[in-house]
Design a protein around this motif. Structure first.
Motif, PDB file in Angstrom:
ATOM      1  N   SER A 474      25.852  72.182  77.368  1.00  0.00           N
ATOM      2  CA  SER A 474      25.541  71.221  78.667  1.00  0.00           C
ATOM      3  C   SER A 474      25.539  72.287  79.776  1.00  0.00           C
ATOM      4  O   SER A 474      25.978  73.250  79.771  1.00  0.00           O
ATOM      5  N   ASP A 475      25.070  71.646  80.854  1.00  0.00           N
ATOM      6  CA  ASP A 475      24.916  72.416  82.240  1.00  0.00           C
ATOM      7  C   ASP A 475      26.301  71.907  82.714  1.00  0.00           C
ATOM      8  O   ASP A 475      26.851  72.725  83.665  1.00  0.00           O
ATOM      9  N   LEU A 476      26.776  70.707  82.535  1.00  0.00           N
ATOM     10  CA  LEU A 476      28.072  70.212  83.221  1.00  0.00           C
ATOM     11  C   LEU A 476      29.095  69.517  82.350  1.00  0.00           C
ATOM     12  O   LEU A 476      28.504  68.777  81.253  1.00  0.00           O
ATOM     13  N   THR A 477      30.139  70.083  82.293  1.00  0.00           N
ATOM     14  CA  THR A 477      31.203  69.509  81.212  1.00  0.00           C
ATOM     15  C   THR A 477      32.374  68.534  81.931  1.00  0.00           C
ATOM     16  O   THR A 477      32.658  68.982  83.028  1.00  0.00           O
ATOM     17  N   MET A 478      32.467  67.227  81.426  1.00  0.00           N
ATOM     18  CA  MET A 478      33.790  66.519  82.213  1.00  0.00           C
ATOM     19  C   MET A 478      34.756  66.116  80.926  1.00  0.00           C
ATOM     20  O   MET A 478      34.558  66.232  79.808  1.00  0.00           O
ATOM     21  N   ALA A 479      35.812  65.973  81.114  1.00  0.00           N
ATOM     22  CA  ALA A 479      37.121  65.786  80.226  1.00  0.00           C
ATOM     23  C   ALA A 479      37.803  64.704  80.616  1.00  0.00           C
ATOM     24  O   ALA A 479      37.899  64.122  81.648  1.00  0.00           O
ATOM     25  N   SER A 480      38.688  64.111  79.772  1.00  0.00           N
ATOM     26  CA  SER A 480      39.411  63.113  79.813  1.00  0.00           C
ATOM     27  C   SER A 480      40.815  63.618  79.331  1.00  0.00           C
ATOM     28  O   SER A 480      40.868  63.941  78.240  1.00  0.00           O
ATOM     29  N   PHE A 481      42.021  63.506  79.867  1.00  0.00           N
ATOM     30  CA  PHE A 481      43.323  64.156  79.357  1.00  0.00           C
ATOM     31  C   PHE A 481      44.335  63.494  79.801  1.00  0.00           C
ATOM     32  O   PHE A 481      44.691  63.388  81.026  1.00  0.00           O
ATOM     33  N   ASN A 482      45.306  63.050  78.838  1.00  0.00           N
ATOM     34  CA  ASN A 482      46.638  62.346  79.084  1.00  0.00           C
ATOM     35  C   ASN A 482      47.659  63.367  79.215  1.00  0.00           C
ATOM     36  O   ASN A 482      47.857  64.072  77.943  1.00  0.00           O
ATOM     37  N   VAL A 483      48.274  63.532  80.307  1.00  0.00           N
ATOM     38  CA  VAL A 483      48.971  64.739  80.335  1.00  0.00           C
ATOM     39  C   VAL A 483      50.634  64.533  80.258  1.00  0.00           C
ATOM     40  O   VAL A 483      51.337  65.108  80.532  1.00  0.00           O
ATOM     41  N   LEU A 484      50.783  63.285  79.401  1.00  0.00           N
ATOM     42  CA  LEU A 484      52.057  62.987  79.011  1.00  0.00           C
ATOM     43  C   LEU A 484      53.045  63.239  80.010  1.00  0.00           C
ATOM     44  O   LEU A 484      54.052  64.056  80.016  1.00  0.00           O
ATOM     45  N   ALA A 532      53.747  74.751  82.478  1.00  0.00           N
ATOM     46  CA  ALA A 532      52.643  76.234  82.012  1.00  0.00           C
ATOM     47  C   ALA A 532      51.718  75.658  81.124  1.00  0.00           C
ATOM     48  O   ALA A 532      50.600  76.291  80.982  1.00  0.00           O
ATOM     49  N   LYS A 533      52.118  74.875  80.158  1.00  0.00           N
ATOM     50  CA  LYS A 533      51.136  74.225  79.122  1.00  0.00           C
ATOM     51  C   LYS A 533      49.996  73.825  79.477  1.00  0.00           C
ATOM     52  O   LYS A 533      49.067  73.953  79.071  1.00  0.00           O
ATOM     53  N   LEU A 534      50.447  72.538  80.373  1.00  0.00           N
ATOM     54  CA  LEU A 534      49.290  71.728  81.062  1.00  0.00           C
ATOM     55  C   LEU A 534      48.495  72.634  81.695  1.00  0.00           C
ATOM     56  O   LEU A 534      47.068  72.390  81.715  1.00  0.00           O
ATOM     57  N   VAL A 535      48.770  73.211  82.753  1.00  0.00           N
ATOM     58  CA  VAL A 535      47.945  74.565  83.441  1.00  0.00           C
ATOM     59  C   VAL A 535      47.093  75.152  82.583  1.00  0.00           C
ATOM     60  O   VAL A 535      45.940  75.225  82.885  1.00  0.00           O
ATOM     61  N   ASN A 536      47.497  75.659  81.462  1.00  0.00           N
ATOM     62  CA  ASN A 536      46.877  76.669  80.742  1.00  0.00           C
ATOM     63  C   ASN A 536      45.879  75.614  79.925  1.00  0.00           C
ATOM     64  O   ASN A 536      44.576  75.954  79.912  1.00  0.00           O
ATOM     65  N   ALA A 537      46.404  74.385  79.429  1.00  0.00           N
ATOM     66  CA  ALA A 537      45.208  73.697  78.912  1.00  0.00           C
ATOM     67  C   ALA A 537      44.055  73.021  79.901  1.00  0.00           C
ATOM     68  O   ALA A 537      42.752  73.109  79.360  1.00  0.00           O
ATOM     69  N   ALA A 755      29.492  65.750  72.641  1.00  0.00           N
ATOM     70  CA  ALA A 755      30.759  65.360  73.107  1.00  0.00           C
ATOM     71  C   ALA A 755      31.627  65.703  71.903  1.00  0.00           C
ATOM     72  O   ALA A 755      31.170  65.781  70.717  1.00  0.00           O
ATOM     73  N   GLY A 756      32.875  65.936  72.291  1.00  0.00           N
ATOM     74  CA  GLY A 756      33.894  66.310  70.921  1.00  0.00           C
ATOM     75  C   GLY A 756      35.379  66.196  71.556  1.00  0.00           C
ATOM     76  O   GLY A 756      35.703  66.083  72.671  1.00  0.00           O
ATOM     77  N   VAL A 757      36.251  66.337  70.650  1.00  0.00           N
ATOM     78  CA  VAL A 757      37.816  66.268  70.782  1.00  0.00           C
ATOM     79  C   VAL A 757      38.263  67.763  70.517  1.00  0.00           C
ATOM     80  O   VAL A 757      37.781  68.509  69.769  1.00  0.00           O
ATOM     81  N   TRP A 758      39.200  68.199  71.650  1.00  0.00           N
ATOM     82  CA  TRP A 758      39.728  69.579  71.615  1.00  0.00           C
ATOM     83  C   TRP A 758      41.048  69.341  70.697  1.00  0.00           C
ATOM     84  O   TRP A 758      41.982  68.763  71.424  1.00  0.00           O
ATOM     85  N   ASP A 759      41.097  69.709  69.617  1.00  0.00           N
ATOM     86  CA  ASP A 759      42.378  69.359  68.788  1.00  0.00           C
ATOM     87  C   ASP A 759      43.613  70.139  68.999  1.00  0.00           C
ATOM     88  O   ASP A 759      43.850  71.139  68.208  1.00  0.00           O
ATOM     89  N   ILE A 760      44.189  70.090  70.106  1.00  0.00           N
ATOM     90  CA  ILE A 760      45.210  71.073  70.496  1.00  0.00           C
ATOM     91  C   ILE A 760      46.496  70.277  70.607  1.00  0.00           C
ATOM     92  O   ILE A 760      47.714  71.056  70.657  1.00  0.00           O
ATOM     93  N   ASN A 761      46.551  69.079  70.664  1.00  0.00           N
ATOM     94  CA  ASN A 761      47.984  68.193  70.590  1.00  0.00           C
ATOM     95  C   ASN A 761      48.147  67.480  69.568  1.00  0.00           C
ATOM     96  O   ASN A 761      49.360  67.428  68.980  1.00  0.00           O
ATOM     97  N   ALA A 762      47.547  66.250  69.456  1.00  0.00           N
ATOM     98  CA  ALA A 762      47.656  65.360  68.339  1.00  0.00           C
ATOM     99  C   ALA A 762      48.002  65.720  67.149  1.00  0.00           C
ATOM    100  O   ALA A 762      48.933  65.284  66.122  1.00  0.00           O
ATOM    101  N   ASP A 763      47.384  67.019  66.656  1.00  0.00           N
ATOM    102  CA  ASP A 763      47.773  67.554  65.272  1.00  0.00           C
ATOM    103  C   ASP A 763      49.044  68.498  65.148  1.00  0.00           C
ATOM    104  O   ASP A 763      49.550  68.756  64.146  1.00  0.00           O
ATOM    105  N   GLU A 764      49.521  68.642  66.394  1.00  0.00           N
ATOM    106  CA  GLU A 764      50.648  69.450  66.294  1.00  0.00           C
ATOM    107  C   GLU A 764      52.022  68.878  66.126  1.00  0.00           C
ATOM    108  O   GLU A 764      52.253  67.665  66.265  1.00  0.00           O
ATOM    109  N   ALA A 787      50.148  71.711  71.862  1.00  0.00           N
ATOM    110  CA  ALA A 787      51.408  70.665  71.996  1.00  0.00           C
ATOM    111  C   ALA A 787      51.621  70.792  73.508  1.00  0.00           C
ATOM    112  O   ALA A 787      52.881  70.556  73.868  1.00  0.00           O
ATOM    113  N   SER A 788      50.595  70.547  74.335  1.00  0.00           N
ATOM    114  CA  SER A 788      50.713  70.528  75.669  1.00  0.00           C
ATOM    115  C   SER A 788      50.953  69.023  76.238  1.00  0.00           C
ATOM    116  O   SER A 788      51.455  68.887  77.072  1.00  0.00           O
ATOM    117  N   SER A 789      50.371  67.980  75.177  1.00  0.00           N
ATOM    118  CA  SER A 789      50.513  66.680  75.268  1.00  0.00           C
ATOM    119  C   SER A 789      50.783  66.212  73.844  1.00  0.00           C
ATOM    120  O   SER A 789      50.743  66.843  73.082  1.00  0.00           O
TER     121      SER A 789
END
Length: 884
Positions: A474-484, A532-537, A755-764, A787-789
């Protein structure tokens, strides 16, 4: 869930075990002896003596000495309490109780009954309840040696009360051992009083000698042994032993059995021997014991073992697929070698009980309503899930969240190199035992697993963590994130104002709040870890617009005076301090007068997009039990493209009414919220037929559930489902599914490039989250995004094109991250600083405002907003409210 991207095989083995494994006599070494109990125990309690219908005339308490030496009872006492905990009688003991012997404490006599007790060892006077009560055995220093509470109304007990009694039943230990769980250790049955000089009861019949039988004859072909309660002797070769971890026993198997042949079809050749661990794996023993059933597992108890010789080796039985119920029963207690690929389906209990849920094949298990429609199809789908699942245990019964010994021992299987993520594929490189524990068929390793590199670890696994978000072209990416539950107000702060309980680590230090007003971190140290985790994510998303959910609604915290955007502003500052370039969309002038303490929000990169006009909140009654949707229109820099995003966080599934449709609690609320949202977009309060609109966030609804159907029926497309089918954003109860979605109308869908899912949380594993830091001796915490969320972020790429004539940003100047126009540093919106937008800032479709129905205060605020709007002429202050 996507296929693994970066497999890393562990160092123990690299391929599946393809041949049967033989275990021969003279195996891998001796296991240390482990005493069953090291103190006198209460073995039976009866309060129906002399009651109507009773045989015995007196109540009694029976003690047993499981140790190898006699115990002097001088200074000991037996206390009886009512079920409510009131002391009824205390009786001092005297004399001694021999090794392996009994001691009978006669209590009060009733008016009925026909038979006296055997000659008691001591006479006391407690009038015990015939249905529910409490008995304590106290040491000379008044400490409690043993406790039994019987009957559901008992208020003191070990773990859970023993069954209730009657005039004709007592509670007695099914096995003469003490697991500190009255509900497990005791069973109701005929009273059998035994004294030091008597084996119990009047004129007892002599016990028959043990019968010599095979293990298959003990097991039988049904779920329960046909020899239950019988004394037997049998021969077996030890295949697994558990001197540590609480299982307190070993598995043995008939010599020469296993492999591809089966001399006893339908009956297992393996069995668990409980209470003895002084054995060697690979050695052969004759065992004299009693046949018992423990939570549907056939086992031998009260065992005496004698070494045997000239035993043929046993072989692991190869399993080409997951056995059925009947096939598993025929393998209970036997050594097996699972073949093929398994997929981790549930890792939640890894942090608590050291177990993993596995699915046979290369796919995890999905929430039924994420795949098929609710109802009969979903019920059938879930039954298939259950048939395709099995538990891998760790060779222990430890609770790693509560047991101090367990917390001082490394969690099994788990490490940063082997994160044991759901969706990861594993193979078995060592044999395991087919076991049945806690109501489920289980693969049990042949010894307790300590840490991630234990020699008995039967798995070869992989590390399939995704280092970067999915490419969406893409030229532009948007995201949605539940930050727990990201809160800058901490439990420690609240505790200074009013009581705020907490969850503590293994040292007793507070980590996370426990049902306080605020949520999230309790201590500053824990908040540093979370942040720290959420900022990194978030900084790693590479996005121009991010919709956030579960961030603090700062003006709703009752004990401190904050602006609504305070925490959001602080978070943006932290992102920018770590190298980001972010601003936030300020709250509109009119906000809910009473809303949830968590909210939705937008942050954005001002070098990529600019908000056109103020944000807008849908104040519809449908969202009174959830979070109000937040809308913002964006103008892309150097492009004629603009689009609108609406952040959502629907009512959760964890509370409210059950409509019986299998879609979780409060489904009717989520349906109403979905309808209110699409009505708003359709033009009742927001939207335009030719505007690109994205609905995004945590909808708390799986992909085939009714709220999603409402949204899709209104002309929206689930872009994650279209571009990344089979992906998931959340794990619950061993099932994966997507609660987080991005829906696009026709105009918005035309912009989407991927579009896609960044699998960084639910699987951890939850052990990796900040809130579980220092719960185990191994520190699993890192500042990485993983595991940031508990929800995965979703990303959507937009093809926005280039504007060859327009300025880079509205107003012709490059804006940087930080506090947006119209907002003060504490996160509040300052109406006096609202600026008149340029042509490039004008929303695609201006929406007429409506007065909110929030009482006099709300009306006054709305009137103020209208005055400001009139003074600023073209300011896009959108105060849109739908009133039902």
């Amino acid at each position: 869930m996507k296929p693994p991207q970066s497999p890393i095989r562990n160092g123990r083995a690299a391929a599946m075990l393809l041949v049967s494994v033989a275990i021969v006599a003279g195996g891998i070494g001796a296991a240390p002896a482990h005493a069953v109990s090291d103190h006198v125990i209460i073995s039976e309690a009866y309060g129906g003596g002399g009651n109507s219908g009773a045989t015995y005339t007196h109540d009694f308490v029976e003690l047993y000495n499981p140790t190898a030496t006699a115990v002097d009872l001088a200074g000991y006492s037996v206390n009886y309490y009512s079920a409510g905990g009131n002391l009824g009688n205390s009786c001092a003991l005297s004399g001694s109780i021999q090794a392996g012997g009994y001691f009978l404490v006669q209590q009060a006599k009733g008016a009925g009954g026909t038979t006296p007790l055997p000659t008691p060892d001591i006479t006391c006077s407690a009038a015990m309840s015939g249905s529910a009560g409490i008995v304590r055995l106290l040491a000379p220093d008044s400490s409690t040696i043993d406790l039994v509470g019987y009957g559901s109304s008992a208020t003191q007990f070990e773990t859970a009360p023993a069954p209730g009694t009657s005039s004709v039943t007592s509670v007695a230990r099914a096995v003469l051992d003490d697991t500190d769980d009255n509900s497990v250790d005791f069973a109701a049955g005929d009273p059998t009083p035994r004294a030091s000089a008597d084996s119990g009861g009047p004129d007892p019949e002599p016990e028959p000698g043990p019968e010599a039988v095979t293990i298959a004859e003990i097991q039988g072909t049904g779920a329960e042994s046909p020899l239950r309660g019988d004394a037997v002797t049998t021969l077996g070769l030890v295949t697994a032993a558990y001197p540590t971890g609480g299982l307190r026993g070993f598995f043995m198997q008939t010599p020469g059995s296993g492999g591809s042949s089966d001399a006893t079809p339908g009956a297992s050749d393996g069995i668990f021997v409980y209470g003895t661990t002084d054995v060697e794996i690979g050695s052969c023993y004759t065992v004299a014991a009693t046949v018992s059933e423990y939570q549907d597992l056939t086992e031998l108890t009260s065992a005496t073992i004698t070494s045997a010789t000239d035993c043929d080796p046993v072989e692991a039985t190869a399993l080409a697929s997951l056995p059925s119920q009947s096939e598993s029963e025929a393998l209970e207690g036997m050594l097996v070698a699972p073949r093929g690929t398994y997929t981790i389906a549930n890792n939640y209990n890894l942090n608590t009980y050291g177990t993993l849920g596995l699915a046979f094949g290369d796919e995890p298990l999905y929430q039924a309503t994420d795949v098929v429609e609710p109802g009969a199809a979903a019920e059938a789908y879930e039954l298939a899930n259950q048939a395709n699942s099995i538990v891998l245990d760790d060779g222990s019964s430890w609770n790693y969240m509560q047991n101090a010994e367990a917390q001082a021992s490394p969690l099994p299987y788990l490490s940063q190199d082997e994160p044991m993520r759901t969706g990861s594929q594993v193979t078995f490189v060592q044999p395991v035992v087919m076991d049945y524990r806690y109501g489920a068929w289980t693969y049990q390793p042949v010894g307790q697993i300590i840490g991630a590199t234990d020699s008995d670890d039967p798995l070869a696994t992989e590390n399939d963590r995704e280092a970067e978000p999915p490419s969406v072209g893409s030229d532009l990416t948007m995201a949605s994130f539940n930050v727990l539950n990201y809160f800058t107000e901490l439990g420690a702060d609240e505790d200074e104002v009013k009581s705020c309980d907490y969850y503590a680590d293994r040292n007793g230090d507070p980590v996370a709040t426990d049902y306080c007003e605020v949520r999230g971190a309790w201590s500053p140290a824990a908040f540093d870890d979370q942040r720290a985790k959420l900022v990194n994510a978030v900084n790693s998303l590479g996005a121009g617009v991010v919709a956030l959910s579960e961030i603090e609604t700062s003006n709703m915290v009752s004990w401190i005076d904050r602006g609504r955007d305070y925490t959001l502003s602080e978070f943006v500052d932290e992102l920018n301090a770590a190298g980001g370039n972010w601003a936030y969309a300020a709250s509109p002038l009119v906000t809910p007068s009473d809303e949830d303490i968590i909210r939705t929000a937008f942050i954005y990169d001002p070098s990529i997009v600019q908000p056109t006009g103020a944000s807008e909140i849908l104040l519809d009654d449908a969202f009174a039990n959830a979070r109000y949707p937040l809308a913002q229109t964006w103008q892309v820099a150097d492009s004629p493209t603009s689009f609108t995003t609406i952040a959502n966080h629907f009512k959760s599934k964890s509370s409210g009414e059950d409509d019986g449709t299998g879609q979780g609690l409060s489904n009717a609320s989520r349906v109403a919220q979905a309808q209110a949202l699409v009505d708003w977009v359709a033009g009742e309060g927001s939207g335009s037929a030719d505007e690109a609109i994205f609905l995004m966030g945590d909808f708390n609804s799986y992909s085939r559930e009714s709220p999603v159907q409402v949204i899709e029926s209104a002309g929206f497309t689930d872009v994650i489902g279209q571009f990344d089918p089979g992906s998931s954003t959340y794990q619950y109860s061993g099932r994966l599914g997507s609660l987080d979605h991005v829906f696009a109308n026709e105009q918005a869908l035309a912009l989407v490039s991927g579009a896609g899912v960044w699998d960084i949380n639910a699987d951890e594993s939850i052990a990796m989250q900040y809130s579980r830091r220092n719960y185990n001796v191994v520190d699993f915490y890192t500042t990485s995004p993983f595991a940031s969320s508990d929800h995965d972020p979703v990303v959507v790429g937009l093809d926005v094109g280039d504007d060859q004539t327009g300025d880079q940003t509205p107003g012709g100047e490059q804006l940087s991250g930080g506090t947006p126009d119209g907002a003060t540093p504490d996160g509040t919106t300052d109406a006096g600083d609202v600026t008149t937008p340029t042509a490039s800032q004008t929303p695609v479709a201006q929406r007429p405002g409506k007065l909110p129905s929030t009482g006099a205060a709300g009306t006054a605020m709305a009137l103020i907003g209208l005055v400001v709007a009139a003074l600023t002429a073209t300011v896009a202050i959108r105060m849109v409210v739908r009133v039902r």
